[in-house]
Design a protein around this motif. Structure first.
Motif, short mmCIF file in Angstrom:
data_model
loop_
_atom_site.label_atom_id
_atom_site.label_comp_id
_atom_site.label_asym_id
_atom_site.label_seq_id
_atom_site.Cartn_x
_atom_site.Cartn_y
_atom_site.Cartn_z
N GLN A 402 0.83 -1.21 0.00
CA GLN A 402 0.00 0.00 0.00
C GLN A 402 0.86 1.27 0.00
OE1 GLN A 402 -2.76 0.31 3.32
NE2 GLN A 402 -4.20 1.48 2.07
N VAL A 403 1.90 1.27 0.82
CA VAL A 403 2.80 2.43 0.85
C VAL A 403 3.51 2.56 -0.50
CG1 VAL A 403 4.82 3.46 1.95
CG2 VAL A 403 3.10 2.33 3.35
N GLY A 404 3.89 1.44 -1.09
CA GLY A 404 4.53 1.47 -2.40
C GLY A 404 3.65 2.11 -3.46
N GLN A 405 2.35 1.87 -3.38
CA GLN A 405 1.41 2.47 -4.34
C GLN A 405 1.31 3.98 -4.14
OE1 GLN A 405 -1.95 0.02 -3.40
NE2 GLN A 405 -1.40 -1.58 -4.88
N THR A 406 1.31 4.43 -2.89
CA THR A 406 1.21 5.87 -2.65
C THR A 406 2.48 6.59 -3.10
OG1 THR A 406 2.04 5.75 -0.37
CG2 THR A 406 -0.33 5.52 -0.68
N ILE A 407 3.62 5.94 -2.93
CA ILE A 407 4.88 6.56 -3.36
C ILE A 407 4.97 6.58 -4.89
CG2 ILE A 407 7.39 6.22 -3.37
CD1 ILE A 407 7.16 5.55 -0.40
N ALA A 408 4.47 5.54 -5.53
CA ALA A 408 4.43 5.54 -6.99
C ALA A 408 3.53 6.66 -7.50
CB ALA A 408 3.93 4.18 -7.50
N ALA A 409 2.45 6.94 -6.76
CA ALA A 409 1.56 8.05 -7.14
C ALA A 409 2.27 9.38 -7.02
CB ALA A 409 0.30 8.03 -6.28
N ALA A 410 3.13 9.53 -6.01
CA ALA A 410 3.93 10.75 -5.88
C ALA A 410 4.94 10.86 -7.03
CB ALA A 410 4.64 10.79 -4.54
N LEU A 411 5.48 9.72 -7.43
CA LEU A 411 6.47 9.71 -8.50
C LEU A 411 5.84 10.14 -9.83
CD1 LEU A 411 9.34 9.04 -9.46
CD2 LEU A 411 8.64 6.65 -9.68
N THR A 412 4.60 9.76 -10.07
CA THR A 412 3.93 10.13 -11.32
C THR A 412 3.29 11.51 -11.25
OG1 THR A 412 1.91 8.99 -10.59
CG2 THR A 412 3.45 7.73 -11.94
N GLY A 413 3.33 12.14 -10.07
CA GLY A 413 2.77 13.48 -9.93
C GLY A 413 1.28 13.50 -9.64
N ASP A 414 0.69 12.35 -9.36
CA ASP A 414 -0.73 12.29 -9.03
C ASP A 414 -1.02 12.84 -7.64
OD1 ASP A 414 -1.30 11.19 -11.48
OD2 ASP A 414 -1.20 9.12 -10.77
N THR A 415 0.00 12.94 -6.81
CA THR A 415 -0.12 13.51 -5.48
C THR A 415 1.24 14.07 -5.08
OG1 THR A 415 -0.81 13.04 -3.19
CG2 THR A 415 0.45 11.34 -4.30
N THR A 416 1.26 14.91 -4.06
CA THR A 416 2.55 15.42 -3.58
C THR A 416 3.17 14.39 -2.63
OG1 THR A 416 1.64 16.48 -1.59
CG2 THR A 416 1.62 17.76 -3.65
N VAL A 417 4.45 14.55 -2.38
CA VAL A 417 5.14 13.66 -1.46
C VAL A 417 4.50 13.75 -0.07
CG1 VAL A 417 7.32 13.29 -0.22
CG2 VAL A 417 7.32 13.62 -2.70
N GLU A 418 4.24 14.98 0.39
CA GLU A 418 3.65 15.14 1.72
C GLU A 418 2.27 14.48 1.81
OE1 GLU A 418 5.06 17.49 -0.03
OE2 GLU A 418 6.71 18.27 1.20
N GLN A 419 1.46 14.65 0.79
CA GLN A 419 0.13 14.03 0.78
C GLN A 419 0.24 12.50 0.76
OE1 GLN A 419 -1.40 15.95 -2.70
NE2 GLN A 419 -2.48 17.57 -1.55
N ALA A 420 1.16 12.01 -0.05
CA ALA A 420 1.34 10.55 -0.15
C ALA A 420 1.73 9.96 1.19
CB ALA A 420 2.39 10.23 -1.21
#
Length: 440
Positions: A402-420
């Protein structure tokens, strides 16, 4: 009975022999990951079956995330689809404690259990008994293109830092067509992007949990590490980095598309094989980079072969896994596939073999990295868990993914690092509360 009346005695004897042989045949299903060393193992099926004519092998070869999902579901439900499973240092003690794996005691003397590297053997044991046999073991390291570094006048440090790596990536990125300054894992999964990310966080001074099992995913160390990772890959990584795991980056680096790559030491054999790699003649290696601390900067992992307790073919499965993890198998690979292709990191005898050490200039370096990695002391601040790039608790498989998915979302710009990381923190807190580690 009609067969006995109408066939000659010699034909009858042959028929009985054939019938008996067919009845004696045992087919075992082997589930494994599509990594290079396992592909070689599958290619040597004929050698095993010739030496064991009463056993045939049926292979299920899957991408890493899919393999883990299939095996976890099967063993937890007693599905008995597989006789041999390729699992790792994370699963073995957890599954063994639950009685899901067959203990591997009373191994034949010829197997020479004492030849196994102690840290690897310990990681695959429960109650001082092996419950999986190591096929290969690895730490992590940095690979780099010596030709590009020389052309740019860059001198590699004895112990590179992540800030130096960023600077070098900026100098080299795009200097050749299709060249990325650095390649790193971006594909989400507890054993994919999070294996690398956990070591990065470790060396930034972070940890998954404090000593009371409270998650620390929104800590300053995590934010700094993940922001660095996201910026580095977005600025100097290859296109589509969020889809790249170990195998994808190995293919990119071996084709010459990465100036640097930080990943598993097990890739070294293929990268140094001129038949498999375009960069074999210009390959350098160095320790995994560090930031605030060297602690936990390089991981410890073993892909191993285990027998589910649910398998109905225990004896045949044991015959196979002792063969595939033996010194005899390593020598077979060396003689038929080349010595850089042998499974690394499992046996002392491999590193005492001059044929291997002469062919593999990375051998001593890898052995030291494996021995130096300490899963009981992997973070700057104390933590309650065992593991360098994972947390040795049953809940980590879902948490890490689950954490890996949120970090991948930050990498693609779908969310900020802080939000992820805030999202990951909340989700992990809920999981730890439900599991009883922390109070609600």
């Amino acid at each position: 009975m009609r067969l006995a009346r109408h066939l000659p005695v010699t034909t009858l004897a042959a028929a009985i022999a054939i019938s008996g042989h067919a009845q004696a045949q045992t087919e075992i299903t082997v589930a494994t990951v599509n990594n290079n060393d396992m592909v070689i193992m599958q290619s040597l099926t004929e050698a095993f079956e010739e030496a064991h004519p009463d056993i045939t092998l049926d292979w299920v070869v899957l991408e890493e995330n899919v393999l883990r999902q299939r095996m976890t579901t099967d063993i937890a439900t007693g599905g008995a689809q597989f006789d041999v499973m390729t699992i790792g240092t994370y699963e073995v003690p957890i599954w063994a404690e639950r009685g899901w794996l067959s203990p591997l005691d009373n191994l034949p003397d010829a197997y020479n259990e004492d030849d196994l590297l102690a840290s690897v053997r310990d990681g695959l044991s429960y109650d001082d008994t092996l419950h999986a046999l190591p096929f290969y073991a690895e730490s992590s390291m940095m690979y780099y293109r010596t030709d590009l570094f020389e052309e740019a006048g860059i001198e590699m440090s004895e112990q590179p830092t992540w800030e130096e790596v960023r600077e070098w990536a900026g100098e080299l990125h795009g200097t050749q067509d299709g060249l990325a300054g650095i390649c790193l894992r971006g594909k989400p999964g507890w054993g994919e992007n999070m294996a690398f990310v956990s070591t990065l966080v470790n060396t930034y001074g972070g940890r998954w949990f404090d000593e009371e099992w409270n998650p620390e995913l929104n800590s300053e160390a995590w934010v700094n590490a993940i922001q660095f990772y996201v910026d580095l890959l977005n600025d100097y990584g290859p296109p589509g980095a969020s889809s790249n795991g170990f195998n994808e980056n190995l293919a990119l680096f071996s084709r010459g598309n990465c100036a640097m790559w930080v990943d598993a030491t097990s890739a070294a054999g293929k990268l140094y094989d001129g038949n498999e790699s375009d960069v074999a003649d210009s390959l350098g290696f160095d320790p995994a980079p560090v930031a605030e601390t060297p602690k936990g900067s390089h991981w410890l992992w073993s892909w191993a072969l285990a027998i589910p307790a649910s398998s109905e073919n225990q004896d045949a499965a044991r015959e196979f896994i002792t063969w595939a993890t033996s010194q005899e198998y390593i020598e077979l690979v060396g003689e038929t596939q080349g010595w850089t292709s042998v499974p690394p990191g499992t046996r002392e005898s491999t590193y005492a073999n001059e044929q291997y050490t002469e062919a593999a200039p990375f051998a001593d370096f890898v052995l030291k990295a494996i021995k130096d990695a300490d899963p009981t002391d992997s973070t700057l601040e104390p933590n309650p868990y065992v593991g360098v790039q994972f947390v040795g608790i049953p809940e980590f498989q879902s948490i890490g993914t689950q954490v890996g998915q949120t970090i991948a979302a930050a990498l693609t710009g779908d969310t900020t690092v802080e939000q992820a990381l805030e999202s990951a923190q909340r989700a992990t807190e809920r999981t730890m509360q439900r599991a009883g580690y922390i109070e609600r």
